[in-house]
Design a protein around this motif. Structure first.
Motif, PDB file in Angstrom:
ATOM      1  N   ARG A 165      54.062  43.140  30.108  1.00  0.00           N
ATOM      2  CA  ARG A 165      52.905  42.537  29.362  1.00  0.00           C
ATOM      3  C   ARG A 165      52.173  41.602  29.890  1.00  0.00           C
ATOM      4  NH1 ARG A 165      56.952  42.390  25.467  1.00  0.00           N
ATOM      5  NH2 ARG A 165      57.599  40.381  25.817  1.00  0.00           N
ATOM      6  N   ILE A 166      52.699  40.594  30.765  1.00  0.00           N
ATOM      7  CA  ILE A 166      51.918  39.705  31.666  1.00  0.00           C
ATOM      8  C   ILE A 166      51.039  40.412  32.536  1.00  0.00           C
ATOM      9  CG2 ILE A 166      52.051  38.063  33.422  1.00  0.00           C
ATOM     10  CD1 ILE A 166      54.853  37.275  31.935  1.00  0.00           C
ATOM     11  N   ARG A 167      51.632  41.478  33.555  1.00  0.00           N
ATOM     12  CA  ARG A 167      50.588  42.337  34.414  1.00  0.00           C
ATOM     13  C   ARG A 167      49.638  43.008  33.511  1.00  0.00           C
ATOM     14  NH1 ARG A 167      54.048  44.538  39.129  1.00  0.00           N
ATOM     15  NH2 ARG A 167      52.470  46.066  38.920  1.00  0.00           N
ATOM     16  N   LYS A 168      49.702  43.668  32.199  1.00  0.00           N
ATOM     17  CA  LYS A 168      48.820  44.271  31.367  1.00  0.00           C
ATOM     18  C   LYS A 168      47.794  43.350  31.187  1.00  0.00           C
ATOM     19  CE  LYS A 168      49.630  46.534  27.418  1.00  0.00           C
ATOM     20  NZ  LYS A 168      50.416  47.209  26.573  1.00  0.00           N
ATOM     21  N   ASN A 169      48.267  42.248  30.649  1.00  0.00           N
ATOM     22  CA  ASN A 169      47.127  41.220  30.294  1.00  0.00           C
ATOM     23  C   ASN A 169      46.111  40.614  31.247  1.00  0.00           C
ATOM     24  OD1 ASN A 169      47.934  41.436  27.778  1.00  0.00           O
ATOM     25  ND2 ASN A 169      49.490  39.920  27.760  1.00  0.00           N
ATOM     26  N   ILE A 170      46.733  40.707  32.448  1.00  0.00           N
ATOM     27  CA  ILE A 170      46.149  40.169  33.623  1.00  0.00           C
ATOM     28  C   ILE A 170      44.919  41.286  34.112  1.00  0.00           C
ATOM     29  CG2 ILE A 170      46.039  39.521  36.047  1.00  0.00           C
ATOM     30  CD1 ILE A 170      48.698  37.934  35.288  1.00  0.00           C
ATOM     31  N   ARG A 171      45.117  42.321  34.162  1.00  0.00           N
ATOM     32  CA  ARG A 171      44.240  43.280  34.891  1.00  0.00           C
ATOM     33  C   ARG A 171      43.143  43.341  34.106  1.00  0.00           C
ATOM     34  NH1 ARG A 171      48.975  47.733  34.995  1.00  0.00           N
ATOM     35  NH2 ARG A 171      49.922  46.855  36.798  1.00  0.00           N
TER      36      ARG A 171
END
Length: 188
Positions: free
Chosen positions: A182-188
């Protein structure tokens, strides 16, 4: 071998004979992914230098969960130094997070350098301090939110996200793999 000598020379000067003596004391090994360089419950017997790959330090908490404490990428020493020096059993594992190539000193050869090369102890102490500092400094601060911890991970280890298992990164950050996704998806 060149990378190891470059690394050592950051911490002090050595002449050609001293460098040749150091080279005569090392062996090159391959450490497969998930294989151990040193293990909890055993006395560490070698000092390594990472030529290729990434080694991780990990341990098991009292619930039996694996916790990644640090990552050790290329051009760094890898050793559980306090236990190596004290000849005592380690409480953590040093494991290949990827396939690795290492240059390794046995305990006997490492100590022989101190007895043979004038000034080696000074160089060695500086290398060990850097090694210990890197292992401690990069541990995420659990009081920070997970996104901040992940952003700091990216800053400290910019080349690792696509090289090491996401489960190891999640464990290092103290989050689940789902949270990390989730964190990685939100950062992109």
């Amino acid at each position: 071998m060149e990378k190891l000598i470059e690394y050592i020379l950051q911490f002090g000067n050595l002449n050609k004979q001293q460098i040749e003596f150091i080279i005569s004391k090392v062996t090159e090994i391959e450490l497969g992914k998930d294989k151990y360089f040193s293990e909890a419950g055993k006395i560490p017997r070698q000092v390594g230098f990472v030529v290729e790959g990434v080694v991780r330090g990990c341990y098991y908490n009292n619930k039996g969960e694996e916790i990644t404490r640090c990552f050790i990428p290329e051009n760094n020493l890898v050793v559980d130094y306090p236990n190596f020096e004290a000849n005592s059993a380690s409480s953590e594992y040093l494991q290949g997070s990827t396939n690795c190539k290492l240059i390794v000193f046995s305990k006997q050869d490492w100590e022989e350098l101190s007895h043979t090369i004038v000034g080696w102890d000074n160089i060695k102490n500086k290398m060990v301090q850097k090694c210990l500092y890197q292992k401690s400094r990069k541990t995420p601060v659990i009081s920070q939110d997970a996104t901040t911890r992940y952003l700091e991970f990216l800053e400290n280890y910019p080349t690792l996200t696509n090289r090491v298992a996401l489960s190891h990164i999640a464990s290092y950050l103290g989050v689940t793999q789902q949270s990390l996704s989730r964190i990685r998806k939100n950062i992109r």
